[in-house]
Design a protein around this motif. Structure first.
Motif, mmCIF file in Angstrom:
data_model
loop_
_atom_site.group_PDB
_atom_site.id
_atom_site.type_symbol
_atom_site.label_atom_id
_atom_site.label_comp_id
_atom_site.label_asym_id
_atom_site.label_seq_id
_atom_site.Cartn_x
_atom_site.Cartn_y
_atom_site.Cartn_z
ATOM 1 N N LEU A 271 -31.896 8.259 53.953
ATOM 2 C CA LEU A 271 -32.546 7.183 53.200
ATOM 3 C C LEU A 271 -31.605 6.617 52.143
ATOM 4 C CD1 LEU A 271 -36.217 8.462 52.761
ATOM 5 C CD2 LEU A 271 -35.400 6.619 54.208
ATOM 6 N N SER A 272 -30.820 7.483 51.508
ATOM 7 C CA SER A 272 -29.829 6.995 50.542
ATOM 8 C C SER A 272 -28.813 6.098 51.225
ATOM 9 C CB SER A 272 -29.111 8.181 49.884
ATOM 10 O OG SER A 272 -30.021 9.022 49.215
ATOM 11 N N THR A 273 -28.430 6.456 52.450
ATOM 12 C CA THR A 273 -27.491 5.629 53.218
ATOM 13 C C THR A 273 -28.108 4.264 53.541
ATOM 14 O OG1 THR A 273 -26.667 7.655 54.240
ATOM 15 C CG2 THR A 273 -26.003 5.594 55.237
ATOM 16 N N LEU A 274 -29.375 4.266 53.944
ATOM 17 C CA LEU A 274 -30.054 3.004 54.269
ATOM 18 C C LEU A 274 -30.202 2.124 53.037
ATOM 19 C CD1 LEU A 274 -32.831 4.331 56.691
ATOM 20 C CD2 LEU A 274 -30.838 2.936 57.294
ATOM 21 N N TYR A 275 -30.503 2.728 51.899
ATOM 22 C CA TYR A 275 -30.623 1.956 50.656
ATOM 23 C C TYR A 275 -29.283 1.336 50.280
ATOM 24 C CZ TYR A 275 -35.135 4.307 50.107
ATOM 25 O OH TYR A 275 -36.413 4.786 50.299
ATOM 26 N N SER A 276 -28.203 2.095 50.478
ATOM 27 C CA SER A 276 -26.879 1.571 50.117
ATOM 28 C C SER A 276 -26.434 0.471 51.078
ATOM 29 C CB SER A 276 -25.854 2.700 50.128
ATOM 30 O OG SER A 276 -25.628 3.166 51.441
ATOM 31 N N SER A 277 -26.863 0.566 52.350
ATOM 32 C CA SER A 277 -26.462 -0.451 53.327
ATOM 33 C C SER A 277 -27.079 -1.809 53.021
ATOM 34 C CB SER A 277 -26.859 -0.010 54.732
ATOM 35 O OG SER A 277 -28.271 0.057 54.867
ATOM 36 N N GLU A 278 -28.162 -1.834 52.243
ATOM 37 C CA GLU A 278 -28.800 -3.090 51.891
ATOM 38 C C GLU A 278 -28.047 -3.865 50.824
ATOM 39 O OE1 GLU A 278 -32.825 -2.441 50.791
ATOM 40 O OE2 GLU A 278 -33.435 -1.652 52.751
ATOM 41 N N VAL A 279 -27.235 -3.163 50.047
ATOM 42 C CA VAL A 279 -26.558 -3.838 48.921
ATOM 43 C C VAL A 279 -25.091 -4.095 49.210
ATOM 44 C CG1 VAL A 279 -28.141 -2.780 47.285
ATOM 45 C CG2 VAL A 279 -25.945 -1.668 47.748
ATOM 46 N N ILE A 280 -24.596 -3.629 50.340
ATOM 47 C CA ILE A 280 -23.166 -3.808 50.656
ATOM 48 C C ILE A 280 -22.967 -5.107 51.440
ATOM 49 C CG2 ILE A 280 -21.234 -2.852 51.935
ATOM 50 C CD1 ILE A 280 -22.287 -0.089 51.294
#
Length: 225
Positions: free
Chosen positions: A216-225
């Motif tokens: 989930l942390s990876t998915l959250y970070s993929s939204e802002v990159i």
């Protein structure tokens, strides 16, 4: 003596008013020297293959080949949570991941760093996430409010999910274990089998929850990159 049901999760051992229970978080450092052996052990080979698999999966989810080294953050996060979850399954070892003190410390700075980076560097991209594609113009103000709230509560849901899952299994094991002295030998045999099955389930939960937190942390970070 256990004064209440949740006292098993409270730090109690201390020297000079410094809690020693949190030292269990750093016991994983004892496993690091074996990584430097000339001939890798089975543990080393299994762990390396696990990390390589996670690296490939996180790299696919991130989707941006220019962000090199990002997977190391989430692999380290997964390793830390997985180790602490398993440490809590041993008797007389403090389960640090059952406390919001640790889980929020992991989730909140990570989410905050993603938000600051996203709003400073990809402002328009962050605004587009507030209104899903195809939303009618009438519903746009409501969708902005809903998406904003869901974004703000993300670190809380990450932390509470991990804490609640770890507490639930440990409480169930504690409750069943406390009923043992008052039962007959036949019921105790059934109780032992049930406890073993629950321990296997808790081992699976320890792996799954650490994976869920990292993914989930990876998915959250993929939204802002």
């Amino acid at each position: 003596m256990m004064t209440n049901l949740f006292s098993v999760f409270d730090p109690s051992s201390s020297i000079l008013n410094l809690s020693l229970n949190w030292l269990s978080t750093f016991l994983g450092l004892l496993l690091i020297p074996s990584m430097y052996w000339l001939m890798p052990s089975r543990y080393h080979i299994i762990w390396n293959s696990t990390l390589i698999t996670l690296h490939k999966e996180f790299k696919t989810l991130l989707g941006n080949p220019n962000q090199k080294g990002m997977t190391l953050i989430f692999i380290s996060l997964f390793s830390l949570i997985l180790f602490n979850n398993f440490m809590g399954l041993f008797p007389y070892i403090f389960t640090s991941t059952s406390h919001l003190t640790l889980t929020l410390t992991l989730a909140l700075p990570l989410w905050l760093a993603f938000m600051i980076y996203g709003w400073l560097n990809h402002t328009n991209h962050m605004f587009t996430h507030l209104v899903p594609q195809g939303t009618p113009a009438v519903l746009m103000p409501f969708m902005v409010c809903i998406e904003t709230i869901s974004n703000i509560i993300r670190p809380g849901t990450l932390a509470v999910r991990l804490t609640a899952n770890m507490i639930a299994g440990h409480l169930l094991l504690t409750l069943l274990g406390n009923t043992g002295p008052s039962l007959s030998s036949f019921i105790i045999t059934i109780l032992l089998i049930t406890q073993i099955l629950l321990l296997v389930l808790e081992s699976a939960v320890a792996i799954i929850q650490s994976y869920v937190f990292a993914i989930l942390s990876t998915l959250y970070s993929s939204e802002v990159i």
